[in-house]
Design a protein around this motif. Structure first.
Motif, PDB file in Angstrom:
ATOM      1  N   LYS A 197     -12.006   1.956  -8.071  1.00  0.00           N
ATOM      2  CA  LYS A 197     -12.436   2.477  -6.769  1.00  0.00           C
ATOM      3  C   LYS A 197     -11.247   2.745  -5.858  1.00  0.00           C
ATOM      4  CE  LYS A 197     -14.720  -1.301  -5.825  1.00  0.00           C
ATOM      5  NZ  LYS A 197     -14.455  -2.169  -6.977  1.00  0.00           N
ATOM      6  N   THR A 198     -10.380   1.722  -5.738  1.00  0.00           N
ATOM      7  CA  THR A 198      -9.219   1.878  -4.859  1.00  0.00           C
ATOM      8  C   THR A 198      -8.330   3.016  -5.336  1.00  0.00           C
ATOM      9  OG1 THR A 198      -9.268  -0.452  -4.277  1.00  0.00           O
ATOM     10  CG2 THR A 198      -7.191   0.698  -3.933  1.00  0.00           C
ATOM     11  N   THR A 199      -8.140   3.090  -6.650  1.00  0.00           N
ATOM     12  CA  THR A 199      -7.288   4.145  -7.197  1.00  0.00           C
ATOM     13  C   THR A 199      -7.855   5.520  -6.845  1.00  0.00           C
ATOM     14  OG1 THR A 199      -6.707   2.642  -8.981  1.00  0.00           O
ATOM     15  CG2 THR A 199      -6.188   4.961  -9.304  1.00  0.00           C
ATOM     16  N   PHE A 210      -7.461   0.292   5.420  1.00  0.00           N
ATOM     17  CA  PHE A 210      -7.086  -0.524   4.263  1.00  0.00           C
ATOM     18  C   PHE A 210      -7.897  -1.810   4.196  1.00  0.00           C
ATOM     19  CE2 PHE A 210      -3.585   2.296   4.757  1.00  0.00           C
ATOM     20  CZ  PHE A 210      -3.123   2.514   3.470  1.00  0.00           C
ATOM     21  N   GLN A 211      -7.946  -2.326   2.978  1.00  0.00           N
ATOM     22  CA  GLN A 211      -8.734  -3.524   2.712  1.00  0.00           C
ATOM     23  C   GLN A 211      -8.353  -4.670   3.638  1.00  0.00           C
ATOM     24  OE1 GLN A 211      -8.691  -4.376  -1.425  1.00  0.00           O
ATOM     25  NE2 GLN A 211     -10.374  -5.827  -1.284  1.00  0.00           N
ATOM     26  N   PHE A 212      -7.024  -4.851   3.839  1.00  0.00           N
ATOM     27  CA  PHE A 212      -6.600  -5.952   4.700  1.00  0.00           C
ATOM     28  C   PHE A 212      -6.018  -5.411   6.001  1.00  0.00           C
ATOM     29  CE2 PHE A 212      -6.516  -7.572   0.364  1.00  0.00           C
ATOM     30  CZ  PHE A 212      -7.444  -8.580   0.504  1.00  0.00           C
ATOM     31  N   MET A 255     -12.296   4.424   3.435  1.00  0.00           N
ATOM     32  CA  MET A 255     -12.298   3.004   3.799  1.00  0.00           C
ATOM     33  C   MET A 255     -12.374   2.166   2.534  1.00  0.00           C
ATOM     34  SD  MET A 255     -14.837   2.901   7.033  1.00  0.00           S
ATOM     35  CE  MET A 255     -14.832   4.212   8.262  1.00  0.00           C
ATOM     36  N   ASP A 256     -11.386   1.302   2.362  1.00  0.00           N
ATOM     37  CA  ASP A 256     -11.334   0.475   1.161  1.00  0.00           C
ATOM     38  C   ASP A 256     -11.807  -0.938   1.484  1.00  0.00           C
ATOM     39  OD1 ASP A 256     -10.914  -0.553  -1.300  1.00  0.00           O
ATOM     40  OD2 ASP A 256      -8.741  -0.273  -1.326  1.00  0.00           O
ATOM     41  N   GLU A 257     -13.006  -1.247   1.096  1.00  0.00           N
ATOM     42  CA  GLU A 257     -13.594  -2.568   1.349  1.00  0.00           C
ATOM     43  C   GLU A 257     -13.251  -3.079   2.745  1.00  0.00           C
ATOM     44  OE1 GLU A 257     -14.025  -5.192  -1.753  1.00  0.00           O
ATOM     45  OE2 GLU A 257     -13.500  -3.777  -3.332  1.00  0.00           O
ATOM     46  N   PRO A 258     -13.597  -2.317   3.775  1.00  0.00           N
ATOM     47  CA  PRO A 258     -13.149  -2.693   5.122  1.00  0.00           C
ATOM     48  C   PRO A 258     -13.790  -3.991   5.600  1.00  0.00           C
ATOM     49  CG  PRO A 258     -14.692  -0.873   5.238  1.00  0.00           C
ATOM     50  CD  PRO A 258     -14.410  -1.091   3.790  1.00  0.00           C
TER      51      PRO A 258
HETATM   52 MG   LIG Z   1      -9.893  -2.273  -4.756  1.00  0.00          MG
END
Ligand SMILES: [Mg+2]
Ligand SMILES: Nc1ncnc2c1ncn2[C@@H]1O[C@H](COP(=O)(O)OP(=O)(O)O)[C@@H](O)[C@H]1O
Lengths: 331, 360
Positions: B42-44, B81-83, B157-160
């Motif tokens: 997913k992130t890729t 980003f996720q973090f 949005m990556d796992e926000p």
């Molecule tokens: Mg990921």
């Protein structure tokens, strides 16, 4: 509900952990503080002694038993910063009548000497400042660039290159003094500022690349990536984001490189004679005529110590602060 | 705003596929959720759309413009980003203003835009703080503000919400949904949480092992999963999947019960060329109708009271456990025998060999 995910980011002003507030713990911490203070004081004694000696007259400096209380004098500094000639008894009598003597001349006159001009020491100190300052800027500047490249890009042969860079540090510098001396004479770098800057930069670079790479590795890539999607080029992201985040590492590297090139003795002795002579090889030469001028040596050492103390003091916040990476949380 | 088109996009790290060839068209203003277990790519995928990762093969188009090889800064896409990736050395205000400064916007305009977006996200009062002094929810809002302030063509949005507490997550989920409805910005949202995906997505792209398993609306992926992976992955618990045999009168469950099949399914199953009638029968817990006159039998293995309903764990004769939904006040002693029927409209069938759904 316990806010576990947020916990580490909330400031804990007073620890409430049982092992931190019990009577035993408090006694332990007081004892530890006391020991730290005592150790610090012991470490400071030679420095304090040096500072005192710098302000002693020649008899006071060699008095037995050593004098802790004494009348301060600038004799040492006058000896350090001026060149003088010995006066004959007749001349002394003439000089004592003169009213146009400055305070430094009067101090010299006590020892039957007249000041003929400034000594080489101020210029050597200036050389030290220029050479170590410029070489530090270069080694940290190039260091941060190559550390960033090693940290972020798939440099071919990265591990071998990094090891090669580190291996430069494994060579004891003294081993190469003679070859470098010969080469420097050939290419005309002997006794030049450029030559010394080049040499110190080369020596510090390996260390600074490694140290800075560690710090830059710790900065999450997402920082620059966020900047890049937000419209910045990589170079802009590097300047606006990576550099400020690496301040701690840059400060530490700066201090280390500065101290190395500031203190360097062997090469300075071999490769400089006059124009680019730095302070370290000169201080022992302030021995003076007839008896060792302890006060002058101490004054020279003190003058030599102060710039490093100032830099370290200015950067202390960055040196002490742990590496904090604020809002990024590792999942 | 923009539509995003991925044409045969794939990504390999060395010899390993992080994303296998993927075709996807995201419509203007759509809220697309990439859903899948950790490590499925997913992130890729998101990073390739943003330009942070180069594609190995394929094309990416933004509003018809080929951006495959453009630098991230030239794509006009915002990434959350996720973090969060908030800059810890800048105040929240400077973090939000940062993207605008890249464009060289005039100072007063930057100020205005930051104030607008701060009001929208209700973070006016924390603008002067550094990210380290903010709660997780506020950090998230600042990160969203930084993305919104630029008015980009699309949001990634990556796992926000992944870094937030459960409590905040609910609030922020609603806030993001509301923001999307207000702005109608094309959004690609990554999560591994199927509940979040169902709640937020206009369409969901379900990925597993670098491959897209199904693309569909939440209703479609819930009721008509394309394969066994999707059937198991969507819903909590997932779809009941039991080995069954198609017989003239219905589907024979393990342990003997016969569930009637609608004519529509009978025709589909006949045309599907299954050998010896073996299928995987799938049905959601709400297809289970417990009543005394039911044709199927099971033992009550456990029951969980969920407030509004009871989730029964039923043990079939061969020991297999299925889940069934029953009324809140249904009294079923553990170990007692119950009878139930399956709603014929809610039965689904899968080919046990290919694991693909049989289509009616
Ligand atoms: Mg990921
Ligand atoms: N930079 C990389 N180098 C090598 N492998 C990677 C890299 N980034 C991701 N991968 C691999 O690609 C796969 C997909 O990763 P990712 O897209 O991060 O998954 P997800 O976001 O769905 O959890 C994983 O197996 C991961 O290990």
């Amino acid at each position: 509900m316990a806010n576990v995910a947020n916990a580490p980011r909330q400031k804990v002003v007073i620890s409430t952990r049982v092992d931190k507030v019990s009577t035993g713990a408090r006694v332990t911490s007081s004892v530890r503080a006391a020991i730290a203070v005592i150790v610090a004081l012991i470490m400071l004694i030679p420095v304090a002694w040096m500072a005192m000696t710098a302000f002693k007259t020649r008899p006071d400096a060699v008095a037995v038993p050593p004098k802790v209380f004494f009348e301060p004098s600038f004799e040492g500094f006058v000896s350090l910063l001026t060149s003088r000639r010995q006066l004959t008894n007749d001349e002394i009598a003439v000089y004592q009548q003169r009213t146009d003597l400055g305070w430094a001349d009067q101090i010299a006159l006590i020892r039957g000497q007249a000041i003929t001009g400034p000594s080489a020491f101020p210029r050597q100190l200036l050389n030290s400042l220029i050479i170590s300052g410029v070489s530090t800027v270069f080694s940290v500047g190039f260091g941060v660039l190559s550390a960033y490249a090693f940290s972020r890009f798939p440099v071919p042969g990265k591990d071998d290159l990094l090891f090669f860079i580190l291996s430069q540090r494994m060579l004891p510098p003294v081993v190469v003094t003679i070859p470098i001396f010969l080469m420097y004479r050939q290419v005309g770098l002997h006794d030049t500022h450029i030559g010394m800057v080049l040499l110190y930069t080369a020596f510090n670079l390996s260390f600074s690349v490694w140290l800075l790479k560690g710090f830059i590795d710790e900065i999450p890539r997402e920082y620059e990536e966020a900047a890049m999607v937000d419209g910045y080029t990589r170079l802009q992201a590097f300047r606006r984001i990576v550099l400020p985040q690496a301040t701690t590492g840059i400060a530490a590297t700066t201090v280390f490189s500065l101290i190395f090139s500031w203190n360097e003795y062997a090469f300075a002795l071999m490769l400089t004679s006059d124009a680019a002579r730095t302070a370290p090889p000169s201080i022992p030469l302030v021995l003076g005529t007839g008896g060792i001028e302890w006060a002058a040596i101490a004054a020279g050492s003190l003058a030599f110590l102060i710039p490093v103390v100032i830099i370290t003091f200015l950067l202390r916040k960055h040196l002490l602060r742990g590496v904090t990476f604020g809002a990024i949380r590792k999942g | 705003m923009a539509n995003i088109e991925l044409r045969g996009v794939e990504k390999k790290f060395g010899d390993v596929f992080a994303v296998k060839p993927l075709d996807l068209t995201i419509k203007d203003g759509e809220f697309i959720v990439l859903l899948g277990p950790s490590g499925c790519g997913k992130t890729t995928t998101l990073r390739m759309i943003s330009g942070l990762e180069a594609v190995t093969v394929g094309q990416i188009l933004l509003d018809g413009r080929d951006v495959t090889w453009l630098h991230p800064s030239e794509r006009d896409i915002a990434f959350v980003f996720q973090f969060f990736a908030l800059y810890s050395h800048m105040s929240a205000r400077d973090n939000i203003a940062f993207p605008l400064q890249a464009a060289g916007m005039a100072r007063h305009e930057v100020k205005e835009r930051v104030a607008q977006v701060a009001a929208l996200l209700r973070i006016d009062h924390i603008l002067d703080r550094k990210p380290g002094a903010l709660s997780g929810g506020d950090q998230q809002r600042v990160a969203l503000a930084r993305a919104l302030v630029r008015r980009p063509a699309a949001f990634l949005m990556d796992e926000p919400l992944g870094a937030l507490d459960a409590e905040f997550r609910e609030t922020m989920r609603a806030e993001i949904k509301k923001l999307h409805l207000a702005q109608h910005a094309t959004t690609v949202y990554v999560t591994h949480d199927q509940i979040e995906a169902m709640a937020m997505g206009d369409r969901i792209v379900i990925m597993s092992a670098a491959v897209v398993q199904q693309v569909g609306t939440p209703t479609e992926v819930y009721h008509n999963p394309a394969n066994l992976f999707v059937a198991r992955f969507i819903g909590s618990p997932g779809m009941n999947l039991v080995k069954a045999k198609v017989e003239p009168d219905g589907a024979r469950l393990p342990g003997g019960g016969l569930a009637p099949i609608s004519d529509r399914w009978r025709r589909a199953l006949e045309g599907s060329g299954l050998e010896d009638g073996s299928v995987v029968l799938g049905f959601r817990p709400e297809a289970v109708q417990v009543h005394d006159g039911g044709a199927l039998r099971a033992g009550v293995y456990a029951d969980d009271l969920h407030g509004g309903y009871t989730m029964l764990h039923l043990e079939l004769a061969d020991g297999e456990i299925i889940h069934g939904r029953a009324a809140r006040d249904a009294m079923n002693a553990l170990g007692s025998a119950v009878r139930f029927d399956l709603d014929p409209d809610m039965m689904r069938f899968f080919n046990p060999e290919t694991e693909m759904a049989i289509l009616s």
